[in-house]
Design an enzyme around this catalytic site. Structure first.
Site, PDB file in Angstrom:
ATOM      1  N   LEU A  44       0.839  -1.192   0.000  1.00 23.57           N
ATOM      2  CA  LEU A  44       0.000   0.000   0.000  1.00 23.57           C
ATOM      3  C   LEU A  44       0.879   1.248   0.000  1.00 23.57           C
ATOM      4  CD1 LEU A  44      -2.487  -1.260   2.721  1.00 23.57           C
ATOM      5  CD2 LEU A  44      -2.887  -1.175   0.253  1.00 23.57           C
ATOM      6  N   THR A  45       0.300   2.378  -0.358  1.00 28.33           N
ATOM      7  CA  THR A  45       1.056   3.623  -0.490  1.00 28.33           C
ATOM      8  C   THR A  45       1.905   3.947   0.736  1.00 28.33           C
ATOM      9  OG1 THR A  45      -0.516   4.553  -2.051  1.00 28.33           O
ATOM     10  CG2 THR A  45       0.858   6.117  -0.862  1.00 28.33           C
ATOM     11  N   PHE A  46       1.278   4.081   1.905  1.00 26.45           N
ATOM     12  CA  PHE A  46       2.020   4.534   3.077  1.00 26.45           C
ATOM     13  C   PHE A  46       3.020   3.490   3.559  1.00 26.45           C
ATOM     14  CE2 PHE A  46      -1.433   7.781   4.503  1.00 26.45           C
ATOM     15  CZ  PHE A  46      -1.120   8.566   3.413  1.00 26.45           C
ATOM     16  N   HIS A  86       5.982   3.595   1.059  1.00 29.47           N
ATOM     17  CA  HIS A  86       6.816   4.785   1.216  1.00 29.47           C
ATOM     18  C   HIS A  86       7.636   4.726   2.504  1.00 29.47           C
ATOM     19  CE1 HIS A  86       4.502   6.369  -2.122  1.00 29.47           C
ATOM     20  NE2 HIS A  86       5.458   7.278  -2.248  1.00 29.47           N
TER      21      HIS A  86
END
Length: 164
Positions: free
Chosen positions: A82-84, A87
């Protein structure tokens, strides 16, 4: 398209530097002094871009970046991808089980606090790259990176622009 703008800006800067150097040589002033540039790392993330998009679609900015060597040989995404969480993995070099960001939104029952839209650096359980740089005496800049708002254990980047 931001990548195209970055490459164009780089080319314009290079052309300006060459023109300045050429004009000083032609005027008899000799070559200009070349400033020492410290080692630099630029970490770009293009969220939501599948590995095969540049080959499947005509994307000039991505094609230009690949021609100039700005292409990873491979990528192993974290789980969950997922994005978070992704990152935070890129920023810390640690997986979600170690850095603590396990989703884009979740409740930490121990803290009775929700992680969501404006993730703060304090949520990270592992030091992010910008903190390591600052602690090593280098300047770091963070722009629109999830989980970068605020200090991490008392250390913030020299330059900051919030994730939106």
């Amino acid at each position: 398209m931001r990548g195209h703008k970055v490459l164009s800006l780089w080319r314009c800067s290079l052309a300006a530097a060459l023109a300045l150097g050429l004009s000083s040589v032609l005027s008899g002033a000799g070559p200009p002094a070349v400033p020492k540039i410290p080692p630099t790392v630029v970490l770009l993330s293009m969220d939501g871009v599948r590995w095969d998009y540049p080959a499947r679609n005509h994307l000039p900015a991505f094609e230009a970046m690949a021609r100039e060597g700005w292409k990873a040989q491979r990528l192993t995404p974290p789980f969950p991808s997922l994005t978070f969480a992704s990152h935070a993995t890129l920023a810390t070099g640690a997986g979600p089980s170690r850095h603590g960001i396990v989703a884009n939104s979740f409740l930490d029952r121990a803290l009775d606090r929700r992680f969501s839209d404006e993730p703060e650096a304090s949520w990270l359980k592992a030091a992010p790259l910008w903190v390591l740089c600052e602690r090593a005496g280098m300047r770091a800049a963070v722009r629109s990176w999830p989980s970068s708002r605020g200090a991490w254990n008392g250390t913030s980047p020299s330059y900051f622009n919030a994730y939106e």
